[in-house]
Design a protein around this motif. Structure first.
Motif, short mmCIF file in Angstrom:
data_model
loop_
_atom_site.label_atom_id
_atom_site.label_comp_id
_atom_site.label_asym_id
_atom_site.label_seq_id
_atom_site.Cartn_x
_atom_site.Cartn_y
_atom_site.Cartn_z
N SER A 331 14.05 -15.84 -67.80
CA SER A 331 13.19 -15.25 -66.87
C SER A 331 13.85 -14.12 -66.07
CB SER A 331 12.59 -16.12 -65.97
OG SER A 331 11.76 -17.02 -66.83
N ARG A 332 15.04 -14.31 -65.50
CA ARG A 332 15.83 -13.29 -64.78
C ARG A 332 16.42 -12.27 -65.78
NH1 ARG A 332 19.92 -17.58 -61.61
NH2 ARG A 332 18.24 -18.33 -60.32
N LEU A 334 14.67 -11.14 -68.33
CA LEU A 334 13.34 -10.53 -68.47
C LEU A 334 12.90 -9.58 -67.28
CD1 LEU A 334 10.95 -9.71 -70.39
CD2 LEU A 334 9.70 -11.97 -69.61
N ALA A 335 13.18 -10.13 -66.12
CA ALA A 335 12.74 -9.33 -64.67
C ALA A 335 13.78 -8.26 -64.57
CB ALA A 335 12.98 -10.47 -63.77
N GLU A 336 14.83 -8.38 -64.91
CA GLU A 336 15.94 -7.21 -64.58
C GLU A 336 15.35 -6.06 -65.78
OE1 GLU A 336 19.81 -8.92 -65.22
OE2 GLU A 336 19.81 -9.95 -63.44
N ALA A 337 15.05 -6.41 -66.96
CA ALA A 337 15.10 -5.52 -68.07
C ALA A 337 13.62 -4.68 -67.54
CB ALA A 337 14.62 -6.26 -69.31
N GLU A 351 8.21 -8.30 -58.44
CA GLU A 351 8.32 -9.49 -59.10
C GLU A 351 7.23 -10.30 -59.51
OE1 GLU A 351 11.39 -11.65 -57.35
OE2 GLU A 351 12.88 -10.15 -57.48
N THR A 352 6.96 -10.77 -60.63
CA THR A 352 5.89 -11.75 -60.93
C THR A 352 6.31 -12.85 -61.42
OG1 THR A 352 5.39 -10.66 -63.04
CG2 THR A 352 4.29 -9.91 -60.83
#
Length: 354
Positions: A331-332, A334-337, A351-352
């Protein structure tokens, strides 16, 4: 019986020449044969102990495969193979003892041949002369040499045709056949029992009496050993032990007293031997010890199953935590990407939760 009796006769003659008494020679001969058979006796006792040890397993097999005789036999034979037990090995000592008994019968029936070692021609000549004595004719059919010695002792027949040196040997041998007042050449009879009050008690009747009693003593010792190896549903081997005293009593009414003496000695020595071997290989104690080991093994298996379930549960929880940790990492990433893509295209990133 002659083939078996020949070597045993040599041994008996050597012992007799040392002790100069037929009754004591039989005692030493019995002890000697029992000593020779000790390895077989030990093997038999070990076999009984092994049977006692695995009796609980056999009972479980019978319960588990009840009604399936083929499967039970396969499992039991497999168990025997694993512990190195041969069910037929217990018969060997008894067979050997019976072979020796037949040899002893031959030795006692033919004392002139085996004890005095006289030439065959002289023995035949003496037997032919004894046949002329009518009172011994019946005995001549069964044991001619004993009948010949009987005729010589009674002095009813002229044996002067026999060379003096051989005849003197037979005369000198006669006292040796008397053992504590019992004529070892004679045969106990039922008529002697019925005639006790008329003719008095003949000491030879002690032979069948003692034979039956000593056989009962040996049977009790054997039954005590067999009790731990008796399987439910098996033929009751104890019945054979109960029959043996009756057989011994009957048997010694059919053979010369010398054979009965050997039988008594064999029973007594066998009883002592059984007691001594039981000190080292007690089937009952070994069965109890094995039963305790089986219970301990079952408890260890139970605890092992509990421990295995506990570890499986702990491993499952750890795996769940590991899987959750990997999900967070993904998840992290994917969020950074997404954040990099938003900055690249000038978009606003927020952020979701996925």
């Amino acid at each position: 019986m002659g083939i078996i009796g020949a070597p045993l006769g040599v041994v008996m003659r050597l012992i007799f020449e040392m002790v100069q008494n037929y009754g004591f020679a039989l005692l030493l001969f019995t002890v000697l044969t029992r000593l020779v058979l000790i390895p077989l006796a030990i093997k038999q006792t070990k076999g009984q102990a092994k049977m006692a040890m695995v009796s609980p397993q056999i009972q479980e097999i019978n319960k588990k495969y009840a009604g399936n005789r083929q499967k039970i036999n396969e499992e039991v034979m497999g168990l025997y193979s694993r512990i190195g037990y041969n069910p037929m090995s217990g018969c060997l000592p008894m067979v050997v003892q019976m072979v020796i008994l037949f040899g002893v019968i031959d030795v006692i029936y033919r004392p002139i041949t085996h004890m005095l070692n006289l030439p065959a021609a002289v023995i035949t000549q003496a037997n032919n002369i004894a046949e002329t004595y009518g009172n011994l004719t019946g005995r001549m059919m069964q044991n001619p040499e004993l009948a010949t010695l009987g005729a010589i002792s009674e002095g009813a027949v002229d044996f002067s045709a026999i060379p003096a040196n051989y005849l003197n040997q037979m005369y000198d041998f006669l006292p040796q056949m008397n053992f504590f007042g019992i004529n070892l050449m004679g045969t106990p009879s039922v008529d002697m029992l019925t005639g006790i009050f008329r003719d008095g008690f003949d000491p030879i009747l002690l032979i069948p009496i003692l034979s039956g009693l000593t056989s009962a003593l040996l049977s009790l010792a054997t039954i005590a050993q067999m009790s731990a190896t008796q399987m439910p549903g098996q033929p009751n081997m104890k019945m054979m032990m109960y029959i043996m005293p009756v057989f011994s009593l009957t048997f010694t009414f059919m053979v010369p007293a010398g054979v009965g003496i050997y039988w008594i000695y064999s029973n007594v020595v066998g009883f002592i031997q059984a007691k001594v071997l039981k000190k080292f290989y007690d089937p009952k104690k070994m069965a109890e010890a094995n039963k305790k080991l089986m219970e301990e093994e079952k408890e260890r298996e139970r605890l092992a199953r509990i421990e295995s379930k506990k570890k499986a549960k702990e491993n499952g929880e750890a795996e769940d935590r590991e899987n959750l940790s990997k999900k967070e990492q993904n998840s992290r990433k994917l969020a950074e990407a997404r954040k990099r893509d938003a900055e690249k295209y000038g978009e606003e990133y927020s952020e979701t939760d996925d």
